[in-house]
Design an enzyme around this catalytic site. Structure first.
Site, PDB file in Angstrom:
ATOM      1  N   VAL A  34      56.523   6.721  -0.245  1.00  0.00           N
ATOM      2  CA  VAL A  34      55.540   7.252  -1.205  1.00  0.00           C
ATOM      3  C   VAL A  34      54.204   7.475  -0.505  1.00  0.00           C
ATOM      4  CG1 VAL A  34      54.179   6.699  -3.270  1.00  0.00           C
ATOM      5  CG2 VAL A  34      56.651   6.301  -3.262  1.00  0.00           C
ATOM      6  N   VAL A  68      54.275  10.557   1.768  1.00  0.00           N
ATOM      7  CA  VAL A  68      54.222  11.802   1.002  1.00  0.00           C
ATOM      8  C   VAL A  68      52.857  11.984   0.337  1.00  0.00           C
ATOM      9  CG1 VAL A  68      55.188  13.014  -1.005  1.00  0.00           C
ATOM     10  CG2 VAL A  68      56.715  11.930   0.659  1.00  0.00           C
ATOM     11  N   GLU A  69      52.314  10.917  -0.243  1.00  0.00           N
ATOM     12  CA  GLU A  69      51.058  11.014  -0.989  1.00  0.00           C
ATOM     13  C   GLU A  69      49.838  11.241  -0.108  1.00  0.00           C
ATOM     14  OE1 GLU A  69      50.293  11.196  -4.145  1.00  0.00           O
ATOM     15  OE2 GLU A  69      52.198  10.696  -5.080  1.00  0.00           O
ATOM     16  N   SER A  70      49.732  10.488   0.993  1.00  0.00           N
ATOM     17  CA  SER A  70      48.484  10.528   1.769  1.00  0.00           C
ATOM     18  C   SER A  70      48.674  10.632   3.271  1.00  0.00           C
ATOM     19  CB  SER A  70      47.684   9.251   1.480  1.00  0.00           C
ATOM     20  OG  SER A  70      48.375   8.118   1.995  1.00  0.00           O
ATOM     21  N   TYR A  95      58.915  16.564  -6.177  1.00  0.00           N
ATOM     22  CA  TYR A  95      58.253  15.391  -5.608  1.00  0.00           C
ATOM     23  C   TYR A  95      59.232  14.227  -5.392  1.00  0.00           C
ATOM     24  CZ  TYR A  95      55.308  11.250  -5.208  1.00  0.00           C
ATOM     25  OH  TYR A  95      54.757  10.070  -4.787  1.00  0.00           O
TER      26      TYR A  95
END
Length: 194
Positions: free
Chosen positions: A99, A102-104, A178
């Site tokens: 996560v 993918v997020e940051s 996502y």
């Protein structure tokens, strides 16, 4: 071999780091159950059950994370926090790593165009919702506590359905782009089978 011993010793030291506050989301309406879970999460923590397991996991994940975080000490500190917060929430630390990637892309200071902050892209409205307006979502431990708590809440709400839980976390319920990206990242970069 020296590097392995160094990482193992450093991991043992880092495991005993103190716990900090944390929590996240991108929901339109406030879920009272989630608000309650976030409040509870702010004051508890867990870590590795076995020091050998800690060494093995930290050395393995450190090698994988090196492309994002070059500094050995920073990398091990972050991995220890991720493991602690994921375990506390009842999540796979490797999924949380996915996560975050993918997020940051492991940018502690990431800020999205909608205002989501930090490693796990936590929306700042949660701080007000749980009465902790002074929390700093760019602080790694805080961000991880919020993010892991919210992800676990959505996983429970969706009765273990990772696709729907990840879509809720991302604010894209009903779409699979996502969740598929996170699951593919998990499989390609962070999955362990020891």
């Amino acid at each position: 071999m020296r590097s392995l011993v160094f990482f193992a010793l450093l991991a043992l030291i880092l495991i005993s780091l103190p716990s900090y506050s944390a929590t996240q989301s991108s929901a339109q309406s406030i879920d009272p159950e989630l608000r309650s879970a976030l409040k509870e999460a702010v004051s508890s923590s867990e870590s590795f059950e076995d020091k050998y397991d800690a060494q093995v996991w930290l050395v393995d994940m450190s090698a994988r994370l090196k492309r994002y975080i070059k500094n050995d000490k920073q990398r091990l500190e972050l991995l220890s926090l991720i493991h602690k917060e994921a375990s506390r929430a009842g999540l796979s630390p490797e999924l949380v790593l996915s996560v975050i990637q993918v997020e940051s892309a492991f940018d502690r200071f990431a800020l999205s165009y909608v205002g989501a902050q930090g490693y796990m892209q936590v929306m700042p409205f949660w701080k007000k919702e749980i009465g902790r307006t002074d929390d700093n979502l760019m602080h790694p431990a805080t961000n991880l506590r919020y993010g892991c708590t919210i992800l676990k809440h959505y996983l429970d709400k969706e009765k273990g359905d990772w696709i729907r839980a990840l879509a809720r976390y991302n604010g894209s319920l009903g779409r699979t782009k996502y969740p598929e990206k996170v699951m593919l990242t998990w499989e390609r970069h962070w999955f362990v089978n020891y």
